[in-house]
Every structure is written in C-alpha cells, then in structure tokens.
Enzyme design. Structure first.
Site, PDB file in Angstrom:
ATOM      1  N   GLY A 181     -25.080   4.464  15.917  1.00 57.89           N
ATOM      2  CA  GLY A 181     -24.464   4.059  17.175  1.00 57.89           C
ATOM      3  C   GLY A 181     -24.493   2.552  17.335  1.00 57.89           C
ATOM      4  O   GLY A 181     -24.641   1.805  16.357  1.00 57.89           O
ATOM      5  N   HIS A 439       0.448 -17.859  21.973  1.00 52.84           N
ATOM      6  CA  HIS A 439       0.514 -17.850  20.513  1.00 52.84           C
ATOM      7  C   HIS A 439      -0.103 -19.123  19.962  1.00 52.84           C
ATOM      8  O   HIS A 439       0.146 -20.211  20.491  1.00 52.84           O
ATOM      9  CB  HIS A 439       1.987 -17.765  20.069  1.00 52.84           C
ATOM     10  CG  HIS A 439       2.169 -17.842  18.587  1.00 52.84           C
ATOM     11  ND1 HIS A 439       1.904 -16.768  17.766  1.00 52.84           N
ATOM     12  CD2 HIS A 439       2.579 -18.855  17.773  1.00 52.84           C
ATOM     13  CE1 HIS A 439       2.160 -17.114  16.512  1.00 52.84           C
ATOM     14  NE2 HIS A 439       2.561 -18.391  16.493  1.00 52.84           N
TER      15      HIS A 439
END
Length: 462
Positions: A181, A439
């Site tokens: 986990g 971007h």
C-alpha cells in the site's frame, strides 16, 4: 504548560493534537469558542512528526539521488557518490522543526489552551489528564492511529514499522517490505533510489490495491523498470532474525532474505484504554462509529481523523476537524464526501486519484452507464522533458459528469487540485475541455484527457 490558572472548562475540548485535533482547535478559536487541546506527545501528530512530512522529505532526497545518478542522460555529468543518512536525517528533522515551531506559534496566537499529558474520557463531557478533570460543552475525539503489525509478528531488531524505518542512520543493502500500500511503496521507492535491493510482498493481487486497477498495473510496470522486486497475491507466513538479517517465509513456500523487514500493513485506530467504550461510544474493530456529521451518538461527543472508518489521510482529518468546529459553532457545513477526498502516493512515479475507480463507478451506476478513457503522458511535452511515463485516466457517467480521475507519473500529485474540483463539482468533459491549460505543463494532460473524452482529441489518436 498547565498551571493553577489554566482553565478547566471549555466550549470545545479536544483529545488528540494531530491533523484533525489541531485543525478543529484553530478553527473553533477563530470562531470565538474557548478551546482546550489535550496531547500527550507533540502537537502535529503522526503526520508532522513521523508520517507524511518526514517520509516526503526522504522522498525528496531520493529524487535528488536519482537525478544525480541519471544526470548524464540529460547532458549533466553527475554521479552519485554516496548517501549520508546523518545529513538526510538532519535535513528531514529541520523541515519538521520549522513546521512544528510555526504550528506552536499559530496555536498560541489563537489562545488555544494546550494540556500536556495522556487523556482519558471519563464522562459525557469530561476528560481526565494526570488526575485533573477537564470539561467541555462539546468534545472531539481525535486520537489518531498507530503502525499496525500482524498477529504474532513482533516488532523489534531488524523487524520494524515506519516509526523505526524513518530514523535509520544507514541505508540497508537490502530490504523486504511487507505490504504494497501507500507506506510500503513509498519506502520501497526511497530505498531503491538510495541503492537498496527491495522486495515488496503484498497479499492482494496488486500493488496499491485500493487504487483503480489501471494505476496498480501501471505502477507495477514502472517498479519492474526500476528493478523493484515484488510478489503479489501471496501471504506472509513468518520471519526469523539472525545476526546479519532476516529470513522471511511466504505461504507459497518462497523464502526471502534481506537485512531488514519493514512491516507496512496499514495503521490501526488509537482508541484502546481511552475510556471510549465505557462512556457508550459505539466501536467497530477499534474504530469509532459516527454519523455523516461525525457525531458519535453520545452527548455532544464527536470524532475525526484516523479513528473514524475511512481513508486514513492527514488532509481528511484536517477537513473533518474544521467541519466539527464549524458544526459546533452553528455554521451547518456540508458533510464531507469520502470519495471526493484526493489521494496521492508519493513514490516514483507518483500515483494520484480522486473520485470513483472504474470498477466502483460501474458498481454504483451500472456497467453500461460508465465509460473510461486513458490519455498517455507520451503526448505531453513536460512529461517528455521530465522523462516520465504514465497516463491520466478519466471515468465518467455516459452523457454525464466525470466521477473519477486517476493519474500515474512523476509529479502528477501536483495536478490533484484541479482533478478534485472537476469531480466535486460534477463537471462534464465538455465543461473542462474549453478551459485553457498552460503549455508546457503536465497540467495540460488533464485538459487533453477531457478534450478526448469530449470527443475532440488533439494530442491523442481517435
């Protein structure tokens, strides 16, 4: 420091000064309530002192180790000489100390009364600390969690939990991690970056078993590439310690050897011997049961954080603490939706998710009513610059909102904020697609995924 002049009665009396307890204290004080905060160790709890913060500091050191080792790929001719754990631990402790000092200052400035010592619930409105009785018109139980082991598996020597692993002064040459986990894969990631040979043992069929299966499989591919060994779907049988290490046996007959065994099988609720059951608090396997408003059903007693069944995450406890404070102050906040709590695992690559997995969405809405889409980070400029692989997976109700966002890749945890807004505000892919994502950022991957799910993919094949 408790003195003769310390108040003994409060509007809100809190047992436990971790993420849930101190958040409730700060918010309640902000709202004009008198607050007593009982803590036997240090305010900040597991997350600050031996959980989230120290492990993420180790993970940052691990990232720098990888960068040094791999610099030549990017034209920077660095090599990794060694890992100095004394300096790593000093850096880690420095981060903790600065945050702790800041938290202490906040608590003092809000006039929250900190009561040091072990508290026990002794009445519907009373907690006893070191023989002194304190009362609250409202009480919040927020006693957190502890690192669990398995029945018959004793912690000591070369068998340790995250508590001991965080304070190692050497890098183990090899380690076996019991549990795939969050805690297990994060430590496996750190130690591998530091040069250890690591094997993870997970009894369930996949690593990160609570995540969408696509994320689990993607993480397994990435770990194979990093030469992190793992065995899934096989149970632990026993461990023997010897002078130089441990010998771990599994139920399928496999025997593994390493310098140490990290037991990372989850965290249990810290509720034993605190008087909860004696005062009529409903319990289930050590957890405190509450309604959706975190009320225990007894007097004006509430519970928050890791002792309440559900995700054991610091930011969940933090949000629940604020919720309880605002409820007591009469603000009627909206109940917290468990599925909409963001989840991040900070291994390399990172795993981040919010909302429903594809399997859970099909269970809730019906298999024919759900569709999913994966957008590969191969089409994302910043991911290519970083040299990371992974994807963004969206789960939506057909002709309806996005109900799950699941991401794999370096630094994708930083994208969970927008993902949480999308899921929590029931946004449709068509709502997100027109939003402009800067971007080149990894954030574009979220935008591109929604463009694709809205039927107009650009940097993806139709």
């Amino acid at each position: 420091m408790v003195t003769e002049s310390t108040p003994r009665s409060f509007d809100l009396l809190i047992l436990g000064g971790g993420s849930g307890g101190y958040a409730a204290a700060l918010r309640a004080a902000q709202l004009g309530l008198t607050v007593g905060l009982i803590e036997e160790s240090k305010v900040g709890g597991t997350c600050l002192h031996n959980g989230c913060i120290p492990t993420k500091a180790l993970l940052h050191s691990a990232e720098l180790a990888d960068n040094a080792r791999e610099g030549a790929k990017y034209g920077v001719n660095t090599t990794l000489e060694s890992i100095d754990m004394s300096v790593v631990n000093s850096y880690k402790q420095g981060v903790i100390d600065r945050l702790y000092k800041g938290l202490q200052g906040l608590i003092k400035s809000r006039k929250v009364v900190v009561i040091e010592g072990h508290g026990t619930l002794v009445g519907p409105d009373a907690i006893e600390v070191r023989g002194e009785r304190y009362t609250g018109k409202n009480i919040l139980l927020a006693t957190g969690s502890y690192a669990r082991s398995l029945p018959g598996l004793e912690i000591g020597g070369r068998v340790m939990t995250s508590d001991q692993a965080l304070n190692l002064d050497v890098v183990p040459k090899s380690a076996i991690v019991l549990g795939g986990g969050v805690i297990g894969v994060e430590f496996a990631s750190v130690w591998t970056s530091f040069g250890s040979e690591v094997t993870i043992v997970e009894g369930l069929p996949h690593l990160a078993p609570n995540e969408d299966e696509a994320l689990s499989k993607g993480l397994e591919r990435a770990f194979r590439k990093r030469k992190i060994n793992f065995k899934v779907g096989v149970k632990f049988q026993g461990v023997e310690q010897h002078d130089n290490g441990v010998r771990v046996s599994l139920e399928d007959g496999t025997v593994l050897e390493a310098e140490l065994l990290l037991v990372a099988v989850g965290r249990g609720p810290r509720t034993t011997g605190l008087g909860y059951e004696e005062q009529g608090i409903r319990m289930d396997r050590g957890f405190v049961l509450t309604d959706e408003r975190l009320h225990t059903g007894v007097a004006n007693i509430y519970a928050a954080g890791d002792i309440v069944p559900g995700l054991q995450l610091a930011h969940r406890g933090f949000a629940q603490g604020i919720f309880v404070a605002e409820t007591i102050a009469g603000l009627s906040p909206q109940p917290i939706v468990e599925a909409n709590i963001p989840r991040v695992t900070y291994c390399e690559p990172e795993v981040a998710s919010v909302g429903l997995t594809e399997a859970k969405a099909k269970e809730v809405h019906g298999a024919d009513a759900v569709e999913a889409l994966e957008y590969n980070l191969g089409g994302n400029g910043k991911s290519q610059i970083l040299g990371t692989q992974g994807f963004v997976k969206l789960v939506r109700v057909k002709n309806g909102p996005v109900v799950g966002v699941h991401m794999l890749g370096a630094r994708v945890g930083e994208q969970i904020g927008e993902a949480q807004l999308i899921v929590s505000w029931d946004a449709h892919p068509e709502d997100v697609a027109p939003l402009i994502h800067a971007h080149p950022t990894q954030n574009e991957a979220l935008g591109e995924a929604h463009l694709a799910l809205a039927g107009k993919p650009l940097h993806a094949h139709d």
